[in-house]
Every structure is written in C-alpha cells, then in structure tokens.
Design an enzyme around this catalytic site. Structure first.
Site, PDB file in Angstrom:
ATOM      1  N   ALA A  41       0.865  -1.189   0.000  1.00  0.00           N
ATOM      2  CA  ALA A  41       0.000   0.000   0.000  1.00  0.00           C
ATOM      3  C   ALA A  41       0.893   1.229   0.000  1.00  0.00           C
ATOM      4  O   ALA A  41       2.110   1.126   0.175  1.00  0.00           O
ATOM      5  CB  ALA A  41      -0.890   0.006   1.239  1.00  0.00           C
ATOM      6  N   LYS A  42       0.326   2.373  -0.202  1.00  0.00           N
ATOM      7  CA  LYS A  42       1.095   3.624  -0.075  1.00  0.00           C
ATOM      8  C   LYS A  42       0.117   4.754   0.165  1.00  0.00           C
ATOM      9  O   LYS A  42      -1.053   4.666  -0.216  1.00  0.00           O
ATOM     10  CB  LYS A  42       1.890   3.894  -1.364  1.00  0.00           C
ATOM     11  CG  LYS A  42       3.034   4.848  -1.169  1.00  0.00           C
ATOM     12  CD  LYS A  42       4.246   4.140  -0.587  1.00  0.00           C
ATOM     13  CE  LYS A  42       5.400   5.079  -0.342  1.00  0.00           C
ATOM     14  NZ  LYS A  42       6.631   4.349   0.002  1.00  0.00           N
TER      15      LYS A  42
END
Ligand code: NAD
Length: 422
Positions: free
Chosen positions: A110-111
């Site tokens: 994720a980011k």
C-alpha cells in the site's frame, strides 16, 4: 502542480506496470493472475480540511492506495510532497507488494500521500493535517489491515500523531497501526537506520559479487534524508569514500571523500548540504548522477535516471535507495552497458523488514535488542540478494527482472491459493 507527468513517455504507474509485464515474459504465470496483480484493490482519495495558522481554511488532497493483501496486511509509507498524486501513490503501492514478497515478509503493498509542501507549513498545521487525514482513512487502516510508515517528508513525529489519532478513534492504544514510531511509543531499535543500512548492505553484496574492494570504494548518494543520510554514514564507516551527497537544493562533491558528519550537520543547521565547514565543491543533482564512481545510490525521488542520462552515468553499481528512480527505458540502456543494478524492491527493503520487526514486537508487547534486529536484517537482506542473483544468473536476466520474478511469483502463488471470491 501535482498531476503525475510522464517520464520517458510513461506515468509512474504505467512504468511499474510495464516492469511487471516485462518480468512476466520470463515467468510461468497465467494471464489472469498478471491481470489481477496489475490493478490495485482499493484507492481512497480524501479532501483534508485544515484551519491554517492565519485562520484560513485550506483543503489538501490525500490518498491511500491498497494494491494487494494476499500475503498479509497492506503495508507502505505515507509521503508529504507537492507532487504526490494518485498515479504516483498507485505505483508506489504496487512496488510495496513486490518488495515485501522479495524479502518474504508477510505483508502486502500500500502507499499513502498528501499533496502539500511541508516546508511551508508550521508544526501545528502539519499536526492538524496528519490527524484529520488519519481520521479520514481510519476505516481502511489498522494493525491487521493496513500499516503506514514514514516516507518522503514524514518522520517518527508524524507516525506518533497517526498512532495517537487512530488510538483515540479505537478507544485504546494501538501501537501496531504504524511503524517508524518514536522509540518511546513502541518504535523499534534499528528502524530509523533500517532503509539506509539496507542500501549499504545490498550495495556491498553487489561489490563483493563484482570483486570491487570496499576500502576506498567511491559512493555518490542523491538525497541525504532518512535513506541517503543514513546510508552515507554506513558507507563511510566501512571505509568507502562518499564523494557526493545532495538535497533538493543541489549537491556537494569531493573526489577524495566528503566528511559525511559535517555535511549532515550542515544540512541540519542551514537546511543545505553546502556550508562553511564542508570541504567540497557545489555541483548539481544532475551532475551527481553522472559522476565516475563504483556505487551510485539515488535516494531521493523517482524518475531521475532516464533515457536522457542513462548512457552518461559513471557508476558500476546502482543501489536504488529511492523508489522507482529508474525508468524502463533507462534500465535497458544500463543493462546493455553492464551496469549492475540493485533494484529498489531489494535495495531499500530494509525499511519494510524492520517495520515488520516493529509490528511483531508491538503485537506481542516485547522488545528485541539492537543486535537481534541487526542480525535478522542482515540475514534477510543477504538471503534475498542471493536469491535474486541466482534467478538473474539462471534466467540470464537483469537484477530488476529477477527481483520482480521473485516478488511477483510469491504474490501470484498466494493469490492462486486464495482464489477469487466468490
Ligand atoms: P526524507 O524526507 O527523509 O529525505 C528525502 C531527501 O531527498 C532529502 O534529503 C531531500 O532534500 C531530498 N530531495 C527532495 N527532493 C529532491 C530533489 N528534487 N533532488 C534531490 N534531492 C531531493 O525521505 P526518505 O525517507 O529518505 O525517502 C527517500 C526515498 O527513499 C524515497 O524515494 C522513498 O520512497 C524511499 N524509501 C524510503 C524508505 C524509508 O524507510 N524512509 C523506505 C523505502 C524507500
């Protein structure tokens, strides 16, 4: 400002997808699996209202992109930068999935990002923005769901605000919701150094493989933040010559080796790498990339090694501290020139590795010693380096393709075992 521009004809997410498609050509992988892994699971965009110090309301765009969680909870940093946008965050989320898989850590990818300029904001404004962003994404993050960490222009203090806000929402302290926290709040020994140390460890593995002696090895580093600054210290301590260091304002160069501590002290005091106590000459960030040296460690932003400068780079080894500093076109040029690449998903995987150690300690309420952490980090990175190198040699591909082979195939196996619901 803020829309991802194309570099070598591709946006960051397009470049990441291109890398995977190219790696898939060397893999035994079904089309549906690639198709699934090339898209993200969830993309949250929020408008973050912040009352600024002057009383005015300002709205910031914030993103949390969750790419894949087949191997474990989503994991990835949060970036505060004027150019952060959905396409870039999407690309970085995808890289996190492969990175966790390359080091065989049970996390997904994720980011997050907030489009803002933290250099122009007060501490109170940053805190308000961070806390409201946390509230806005609180339904999709959590110790078992998605665990943010620091990235460009975020730090342990920002993680502390996220942890506190999330804990207030949940009605109990939830240390495991973020990693990269201050030690006093459940942060791990060795986490601050982990990414830069990993760049150093994997670059030395590459040097050993190529028969380059460490003593006197010339290293040029773009960026001197958490990744670049820490890596510089490790290289210097090992007897290498750190010949250049930079920040967003420019670079400093000394062919005989810089005194790393005085450059970092200058950066701390004057917010710039060149100052009265630094012995070296001013050069540009572009010139730094082209210096004749054994190791170049781009450790700032993405998209800096392109079709335009790849043929001019003077390094034998590139150790990618930054995420996605090299475009697919540049990769081909560097490979043809015989430059040895330690790709981002291997070179900077020390961060996610010690983040995992931090999370495990938080969930079990125990503390590991610095020695324990250091030994485990060393072991994991050296093992991953050797696995990637073995694939590169066996399949006669470059190190990025080999690393993607390893990362993507581990995610693919988990995806196939879990299947598609319903
Ligand atoms: P940081 O905020 O601590 O430091 C960023 C550095 O980049 C600073 O020295 C800044 O001056 C410099 N910089 C900014 N814009 C620049 C420009 N245009 N040209 C040259 N230098 C510039 O951030 P960080 O955590 O060190 O992250 C750096 C890179 O490493 C990013 O690509 C990030 O995604 C990646 N990374 C970070 C971690 C981590 O644990 N922090 C983990 C993996 C990858």
């Amino acid at each position: 400002m803020g829309a991802s521009h194309k570099i070598d004809g591709l946006t960051p997410a397009e470049a990441c997808r291109r890398q995977v498609e190219m790696a898939a050509e060397h893999m035994d992988i079904e089309d549906w699996v690639v198709e699934r892994l090339l898209v993200t699971n969830r993309e949250v965009t929020v408008n973050i209202p912040v009352k600024m110090d002057n009383g005015e309301l300002k709205i910031f765009k914030g993103y949390r992109v969750q790419h894949c969680d087949v191997r474990g909870p989503y994991k990835g940093g949060i970036r505060y930068h004027p150019d952060a946008d959905l396409d870039e965050v999407r690309a970085l989320a995808m890289l996190m999935t492969w990175k966790s898989a390359v080091v065989n850590i049970p996390f997904g990818g994720a980011k997050g990002g907030v489009q803002c300029n933290p250099k122009e904001m007060s501490e109170a404004e940053l805190e308000a923005m961070t806390r409201r962003f946390t509230w806005d994404i609180s339904s999709v993050i959590g110790p078992a769901r998605d665990i943010p960490a620091p990235d460009v222009y975020t730090n342990p203090q920002v993680m502390a605000w996220i942890m506190d806000t999330y804990s207030i929402i949940m009605g109990q302290t939830e240390a495991g919701v973020v990693t990269g926290k201050p030690l006093e709040l459940g942060g791990s020994l060795g986490r601050f150094e982990a990414t830069g140390k990993g760049v150093y460890i994997t670059a030395l593995q590459a040097a050993e493989h190529l028969g380059i002696p460490v003593e006197g090895m010339r290293v040029a580093i773009q960026g001197c933040g958490n990744v670049g600054g820490v890596a510089a210290r490790f290289f210097e301590r090992a007897g290498c010559k750190v010949i250049a260091l930079s920040d967003s304002g420019g670079a400093v160069y000394n062919s005989g080796g810089l005194d790393v501590e005085s450059v970092l002290a200058c950066k701390n005091q004057y917010a710039c790498v060149m100052g009265p106590k630094v012995e070296g000459e001013d050069i540009s960030n572009e010139e730094l990339l082209e210096l004749d040296c054994e190791v170049l460690a781009p450790s700032a932003l993405g998209g800096v090694i392109t079709h335009d400068n790849a043929a001019k780079l003077g390094a034998k080894i590139i150790a990618e501290g930054a995420n996605a500093p090299t475009t697919p076109q540049a990769d081909e040029i560097l490979h043809d020139r015989g430059v040895f690449m330690v790709p981002d998903i291997l070179a900077n995987a020390g961060g996610v590795t010690v983040s995992y150690f931090e999370w495990v300690q938080n969930l079990q309420n125990l503390l590991w010693s610095e020695d324990e952490i250091s030994q485990r980090l060393n072991h994991i990175l050296k093992h991953a380096f050797n696995e990637v190198l073995a694939i590169a040699q066996e399949k006669k591909v470059d190190m990025r393709t080999a690393a993607l082979n390893l990362g993507v195939s581990r995610a693919a196996r988990a995806l196939k075992l879990r299947g598609i619901y319903p």
